[in-house]
Write a protein that holds these residues in place. Structure first.
Motif, PDB file in Angstrom:
ATOM      1  N   SER A 274      77.298 -78.784 -44.368  1.00  0.00           N
ATOM      2  CA  SER A 274      77.199 -78.575 -45.812  1.00  0.00           C
ATOM      3  C   SER A 274      76.300 -77.385 -46.128  1.00  0.00           C
ATOM      4  O   SER A 274      75.564 -76.879 -45.276  1.00  0.00           O
ATOM      5  CB  SER A 274      76.644 -79.830 -46.475  1.00  0.00           C
ATOM      6  OG  SER A 274      75.369 -80.150 -45.940  1.00  0.00           O
ATOM      7  N   SER A 275      76.349 -76.934 -47.369  1.00  0.00           N
ATOM      8  CA  SER A 275      75.482 -75.848 -47.818  1.00  0.00           C
ATOM      9  C   SER A 275      74.025 -76.254 -47.680  1.00  0.00           C
ATOM     10  O   SER A 275      73.682 -77.432 -47.774  1.00  0.00           O
ATOM     11  CB  SER A 275      75.777 -75.504 -49.278  1.00  0.00           C
ATOM     12  OG  SER A 275      77.092 -75.042 -49.436  1.00  0.00           O
ATOM     13  N   GLY A 276      73.168 -75.249 -47.478  1.00  0.00           N
ATOM     14  CA  GLY A 276      71.750 -75.539 -47.413  1.00  0.00           C
ATOM     15  C   GLY A 276      71.008 -74.610 -46.484  1.00  0.00           C
ATOM     16  O   GLY A 276      71.565 -73.643 -45.952  1.00  0.00           O
ATOM     17  N   ILE A 277      69.731 -74.914 -46.294  1.00  0.00           N
ATOM     18  CA  ILE A 277      68.868 -74.128 -45.423  1.00  0.00           C
ATOM     19  C   ILE A 277      68.958 -74.658 -43.994  1.00  0.00           C
ATOM     20  O   ILE A 277      68.918 -75.870 -43.763  1.00  0.00           O
ATOM     21  CB  ILE A 277      67.402 -74.183 -45.914  1.00  0.00           C
ATOM     22  CG1 ILE A 277      67.288 -73.503 -47.283  1.00  0.00           C
ATOM     23  CG2 ILE A 277      66.463 -73.529 -44.916  1.00  0.00           C
ATOM     24  CD1 ILE A 277      65.924 -73.669 -47.918  1.00  0.00           C
ATOM     25  N   TYR A 278      69.067 -73.751 -43.071  1.00  0.00           N
ATOM     26  CA  TYR A 278      69.080 -74.090 -41.651  1.00  0.00           C
ATOM     27  C   TYR A 278      68.104 -73.167 -40.918  1.00  0.00           C
ATOM     28  O   TYR A 278      67.714 -72.111 -41.439  1.00  0.00           O
ATOM     29  CB  TYR A 278      70.484 -73.970 -41.064  1.00  0.00           C
ATOM     30  CG  TYR A 278      71.434 -74.996 -41.620  1.00  0.00           C
ATOM     31  CD1 TYR A 278      71.621 -76.213 -40.982  1.00  0.00           C
ATOM     32  CD2 TYR A 278      72.124 -74.763 -42.813  1.00  0.00           C
ATOM     33  CE1 TYR A 278      72.480 -77.179 -41.504  1.00  0.00           C
ATOM     34  CE2 TYR A 278      72.971 -75.723 -43.345  1.00  0.00           C
ATOM     35  CZ  TYR A 278      73.136 -76.929 -42.688  1.00  0.00           C
ATOM     36  OH  TYR A 278      73.965 -77.885 -43.209  1.00  0.00           O
ATOM     37  N   PHE A 279      67.725 -73.581 -39.737  1.00  0.00           N
ATOM     38  CA  PHE A 279      66.812 -72.798 -38.916  1.00  0.00           C
ATOM     39  C   PHE A 279      67.450 -72.537 -37.562  1.00  0.00           C
ATOM     40  O   PHE A 279      68.126 -73.425 -37.017  1.00  0.00           O
ATOM     41  CB  PHE A 279      65.489 -73.537 -38.728  1.00  0.00           C
ATOM     42  CG  PHE A 279      64.753 -73.816 -40.006  1.00  0.00           C
ATOM     43  CD1 PHE A 279      63.822 -72.908 -40.493  1.00  0.00           C
ATOM     44  CD2 PHE A 279      65.006 -74.971 -40.725  1.00  0.00           C
ATOM     45  CE1 PHE A 279      63.156 -73.150 -41.675  1.00  0.00           C
ATOM     46  CE2 PHE A 279      64.336 -75.226 -41.916  1.00  0.00           C
ATOM     47  CZ  PHE A 279      63.407 -74.304 -42.395  1.00  0.00           C
ATOM     48  N   TYR A 280      67.258 -71.335 -37.054  1.00  0.00           N
ATOM     49  CA  TYR A 280      67.703 -71.057 -35.681  1.00  0.00           C
ATOM     50  C   TYR A 280      66.500 -70.680 -34.842  1.00  0.00           C
ATOM     51  O   TYR A 280      65.583 -69.997 -35.301  1.00  0.00           O
ATOM     52  CB  TYR A 280      68.792 -69.986 -35.641  1.00  0.00           C
ATOM     53  CG  TYR A 280      68.447 -68.648 -36.243  1.00  0.00           C
ATOM     54  CD1 TYR A 280      68.044 -67.576 -35.449  1.00  0.00           C
ATOM     55  CD2 TYR A 280      68.559 -68.431 -37.619  1.00  0.00           C
ATOM     56  CE1 TYR A 280      67.755 -66.337 -35.991  1.00  0.00           C
ATOM     57  CE2 TYR A 280      68.270 -67.199 -38.174  1.00  0.00           C
ATOM     58  CZ  TYR A 280      67.872 -66.161 -37.358  1.00  0.00           C
ATOM     59  OH  TYR A 280      67.583 -64.932 -37.900  1.00  0.00           O
ATOM     60  N   ARG A 281      66.501 -71.158 -33.620  1.00  0.00           N
ATOM     61  CA  ARG A 281      65.332 -71.053 -32.749  1.00  0.00           C
ATOM     62  C   ARG A 281      65.767 -70.506 -31.386  1.00  0.00           C
ATOM     63  O   ARG A 281      66.770 -70.925 -30.827  1.00  0.00           O
ATOM     64  CB  ARG A 281      64.696 -72.426 -32.569  1.00  0.00           C
ATOM     65  CG  ARG A 281      63.513 -72.498 -31.603  1.00  0.00           C
ATOM     66  CD  ARG A 281      63.016 -73.934 -31.553  1.00  0.00           C
ATOM     67  NE  ARG A 281      61.859 -74.097 -30.693  1.00  0.00           N
ATOM     68  CZ  ARG A 281      61.942 -74.397 -29.393  1.00  0.00           C
ATOM     69  NH1 ARG A 281      63.132 -74.540 -28.820  1.00  0.00           N
ATOM     70  NH2 ARG A 281      60.848 -74.552 -28.675  1.00  0.00           N
ATOM     71  N   ILE A 282      64.986 -69.572 -30.881  1.00  0.00           N
ATOM     72  CA  ILE A 282      65.228 -69.022 -29.558  1.00  0.00           C
ATOM     73  C   ILE A 282      64.069 -69.369 -28.642  1.00  0.00           C
ATOM     74  O   ILE A 282      62.912 -69.384 -29.056  1.00  0.00           O
ATOM     75  CB  ILE A 282      65.418 -67.484 -29.602  1.00  0.00           C
ATOM     76  CG1 ILE A 282      65.815 -66.952 -28.216  1.00  0.00           C
ATOM     77  CG2 ILE A 282      64.176 -66.780 -30.110  1.00  0.00           C
ATOM     78  CD1 ILE A 282      66.189 -65.475 -28.215  1.00  0.00           C
ATOM     79  N   GLN A 283      64.397 -69.698 -27.399  1.00  0.00           N
ATOM     80  CA  GLN A 283      63.392 -69.808 -26.353  1.00  0.00           C
ATOM     81  C   GLN A 283      63.889 -69.012 -25.161  1.00  0.00           C
ATOM     82  O   GLN A 283      64.987 -69.230 -24.657  1.00  0.00           O
ATOM     83  CB  GLN A 283      63.140 -71.248 -25.942  1.00  0.00           C
ATOM     84  CG  GLN A 283      62.073 -71.358 -24.844  1.00  0.00           C
ATOM     85  CD  GLN A 283      61.601 -72.777 -24.603  1.00  0.00           C
ATOM     86  OE1 GLN A 283      62.012 -73.701 -25.302  1.00  0.00           O
ATOM     87  NE2 GLN A 283      60.738 -72.964 -23.623  1.00  0.00           N
TER      88      GLN A 283
END
Length: 262
Positions: A239-248
């Motif tokens: 759904s619409s909204g805020i998401y976070f992407y993370r790199i390691q």
């Protein structure tokens, strides 16, 4: 730069030189950003939702232009309406077309590898920092018409490996802001690593729940891009909204925020 709207146009036919069109968006993904004809020389088009839509009879010319990492159609051509008008006929001359969702297709399909046109990573210095100049060993440096550079900017950062077989830039760990942002339905995430290491990229929702693993594999030193199509691990669209992407990557960990709008 970073405009959001339903596109723009030029009248009368313009002559545009040494100009940057970057990260522009549109409220309708079926409408590209610029509806133009005229002459465009040494321009850089980067990270736009769409690029150029051409009405029938228009015959623009792009010379020494760098057209990279744009979404949707690179050039969407008119023609085939109710009265079957002729298709637009743009010309690309000594341009670099690379990393777009659609590269040499449609009415520019026959421009690949002719008139000095190429498709190669331009090796931007730092698009995150809004530096659209290129590394000294970019394939766009000195390869344009009459030995000029391709794009609006020349070399602005050094590169290692000039004169040998490596050709690698001086890299550091970096996680770029996704583009476009906001996005629908897909967005591109760029990252760089200076050494060979295992890279993991994940997407999380605002509750901290993992939505999807985008990547988990060993990568050689270099700059890369990966696309998220707004689907979760089960293949369903989120759904619409805020998401976070993370790199390691090794000891390097970074997180950025992105916004999905439908």
């Amino acid at each position: 730069f970073s405009n959001l709207g339903d596109g723009s146009g030029f009248w009368p036919p313009p002559v545009v030189t040494n100009s940057l069109f970057a990260r522009n968006g549109t409220s309708n993904e079926d409408v590209c950003l610029v509806n133009v004809y005229g002459d465009f020389t040494n321009c850089t088009f980067y990270g736009n939702v769409g690029l150029v839509t051409l009405d029938p009879y228009l015959n623009p010319r792009f010379t020494n232009c760098l057209i990279a990492f744009n979404r949707l159609y690179l050039v969407s051509c008119g023609g085939g309406g109710w009265d079957s008008p002729p298709q637009a006929n743009p010309t690309l001359d000594h341009c670099n077309v690379f990393g777009n969702v659609y590269d040499y297709q449609g009415c520019i399909g026959e421009d690949a590898n002719v008139r000095g046109n190429i498709s190669a990573d331009p090796r931007f210095c730092d698009t995150t920092g809004l530096d659209f100049s290129m590394a000294a060993n970019s394939p766009c440096v000195g390869t344009g018409l009459d030995g000029r550079n391709i794009g609006a900017f020349g070399a602005g950062c050094t590169a290692t490996g000039i004169g040998d077989d490596t050709g690698q830039l001086s890299l550091s760990f970096q996680l770029s802001q996704n583009y476009p942002n906001p996005f629908n339905p897909a967005t591109t995430i760029g990252y760089s690593i200076p050494t060979r290491t295992i890279v993991t990229i994940e997407v999380f929702n605002v509750l901290g729940e993992r939505v999807k693993f985008l990547l988990k594999e060993t990568k050689a030193a270099g700059s890369y891009q990966i696309t998220w199509d707004s689907r979760n691990a089960g293949g369903s669209t989120v759904s619409s909204g805020i998401y976070f992407y993370r790199i390691q990557a090794g000891d390097f960990v970074a997180t950025r925020k992105m916004l999905l709008l439908k």
